[in-house]
Design a protein around this motif. Structure first.
Motif, short mmCIF file in Angstrom:
data_model
loop_
_atom_site.label_atom_id
_atom_site.label_comp_id
_atom_site.label_asym_id
_atom_site.label_seq_id
_atom_site.Cartn_x
_atom_site.Cartn_y
_atom_site.Cartn_z
N ASP A 106 25.49 -12.35 -34.80
CA ASP A 106 26.17 -13.27 -35.70
C ASP A 106 25.32 -14.55 -35.82
O ASP A 106 25.12 -15.25 -34.83
N THR B 245 34.12 -11.79 -34.80
CA THR B 245 33.61 -11.44 -36.14
C THR B 245 33.08 -10.01 -36.20
O THR B 245 32.48 -9.62 -37.21
N SER C 166 33.38 -6.68 -37.30
CA SER C 166 34.25 -6.27 -38.42
C SER C 166 34.15 -4.78 -38.70
O SER C 166 33.20 -4.10 -38.27
N PRO C 167 35.10 -4.24 -39.47
CA PRO C 167 34.97 -2.86 -39.92
C PRO C 167 33.66 -2.60 -40.65
O PRO C 167 33.09 -1.51 -40.53
N ASP C 168 33.17 -3.57 -41.42
CA ASP C 168 31.89 -3.39 -42.11
C ASP C 168 30.76 -3.18 -41.12
O ASP C 168 29.84 -2.38 -41.37
N ASP C 169 30.80 -3.90 -39.99
CA ASP C 169 29.80 -3.67 -38.94
C ASP C 169 29.90 -2.24 -38.42
O ASP C 169 28.88 -1.55 -38.24
N PRO D 270 38.60 -8.18 -33.22
CA PRO D 270 39.70 -8.21 -34.20
C PRO D 270 40.51 -6.91 -34.23
O PRO D 270 39.96 -5.81 -34.14
N GLU E 125 41.99 -5.54 -36.69
CA GLU E 125 41.66 -4.69 -37.84
C GLU E 125 40.46 -3.79 -37.52
O GLU E 125 40.38 -2.66 -38.02
N THR E 126 39.55 -4.27 -36.68
CA THR E 126 38.41 -3.45 -36.28
C THR E 126 38.84 -2.33 -35.34
O THR E 126 38.38 -1.19 -35.46
N TYR F 28 40.47 0.26 -37.48
CA TYR F 28 39.47 1.01 -38.24
C TYR F 28 38.81 2.07 -37.36
O TYR F 28 38.67 3.23 -37.76
#
Length: 307
Positions: free
Chosen positions: A88, A117, A119-122, A143, A145-146, A149
């Motif tokens: 990050d 930070t 994230s699902p994108d990671d 998180p 949300e991660t 996911y």
């Protein structure tokens, strides 16, 4: 049998630890004794535990672009952990401030930094690691949300998802329904079930309620009382080893890492929990987080037992 793959997704911190006679109350300043820094973070602790206890492990985490992040990566490489480390550029690596008293109890404050930070994108960029996993173990220092996911993706790929729900927070039923196993302590079990857990009988009620929310298997850790398993409608209590505790930091992480190693080796839940309780008992006889994590050969040694 080929060794099964264990993936840990979670936090990586640097712990700053002070030993003191007692834990400070609000507004109190106390003079402590020994100070030391130690690599930590629940995810990193569990990954190191898996590696030292003989598991085949990969680890996904996020750190800052700072000295703590660089040190963490080097330590993971030294432990033989295949690491997918995201950096990050805006936030520092996670840090935990820990005070330990003469009774081996601790209080911990965590500045999550880059952990918050991840994230699902990671995780989409590390999908190859998820696709290879037979077991996926997570915690809640990243998180939610991660976590959701990864649980969804791992379930799609038929991996068994294990959640150590720490630190405690409310969890959506959608996540609970994806879990092969959840491993709350008494506080976390109370938050998820709504049942106060102060003894084994209350733990049985809480475990049943958590199971009804969709989790296949439940293990509630009970500190000095060991652990309670609820699986296939049956309860089983595994007592803890009696040892002279020095520091309980990371004991739960060692328990979870060891549990996953034993499951990956084909042991049943009872034998796996017994293995995990022994590993955790060894860990509390040493100072620090990762510095306290035992190696596999230590579990064959007789530990000091007190009455």
């Amino acid at each position: 049998m080929d060794q099964l793959n264990i993936l840990v997704v979670g936090s990586s911190n640097t712990d700053m630890v002070i030993k003191a006679a007692h834990l400070p109350s609000a507004g109190e300043t106390i003079l402590g004794g020994e100070f030391f820094m130690n690599p930590g973070g629940k995810g990193a602790n569990q990954a190191v535990a898996v590696a030292r206890l003989g598991g085949k492990v990969s680890f996904i985490c996020k750190t800052g672009n700072d000295i703590f992040g660089k040190q963490s990566l080097q330590l993971f490489q030294d432990e033989g952990i295949e690491t997918f480390l995201f950096s990050d550029p805006h936030n520092p690596s996670g840090v935990a401030l820990i005070t330990i008293d003469d009774k081996a109890e601790n209080c911990i404050v965590v500045a999550s930094g880059a952990n918050a930070t991840l994230s699902p994108d990671d995780l989409k960029k590390a999908d190859g690691a998820i696709s290879k996993a037979d077991f996926v173990i997570m915690q809640l220092e990243i998180p939610l949300e991660t976590v959701v996911y990864v649980a969804d993706r791992a379930t799609e790929l038929s991996a068994k998802v294990i959640l150590n729900p720490a630190p405690a927070c409310m969890l959506p039923d959608h996540l609970l329904e994806k879990l092969y196993l959840i491993t709350p302590n008494q506080t976390e079990a109370e938050m998820i079930s709504g049942i106060k857990v102060e003894n084994i009988e209350q733990a049985k009620i809480a475990a049943s309620i958590i199971h009804q929310k969709g989790v296949k298997n439940v293990i509630i850790t009970l500190g000095q009382e060991g652990a309670l398993i609820f699986s296939e409608g049956q309860y089983h209590h595994v007592p803890a080893l009696k040892v002279s505790a020095i520091d309980t930091t990371a004991a739960g992480d060692v328990f979870n890492g060891a549990l996953c190693v034993a499951l990956a080796e084909g042991k049943n839940l009872i034998a796996s929990t017994e293995f995990a309780c022994k590993a955790a008992a060894i860990a509390v006889t040493k100072l620090g987080a990762q510095s306290s994590i035992p190696f596999r050969n230590e579990l064959s040694l007789k530990q000091p037992v007190i009455s």
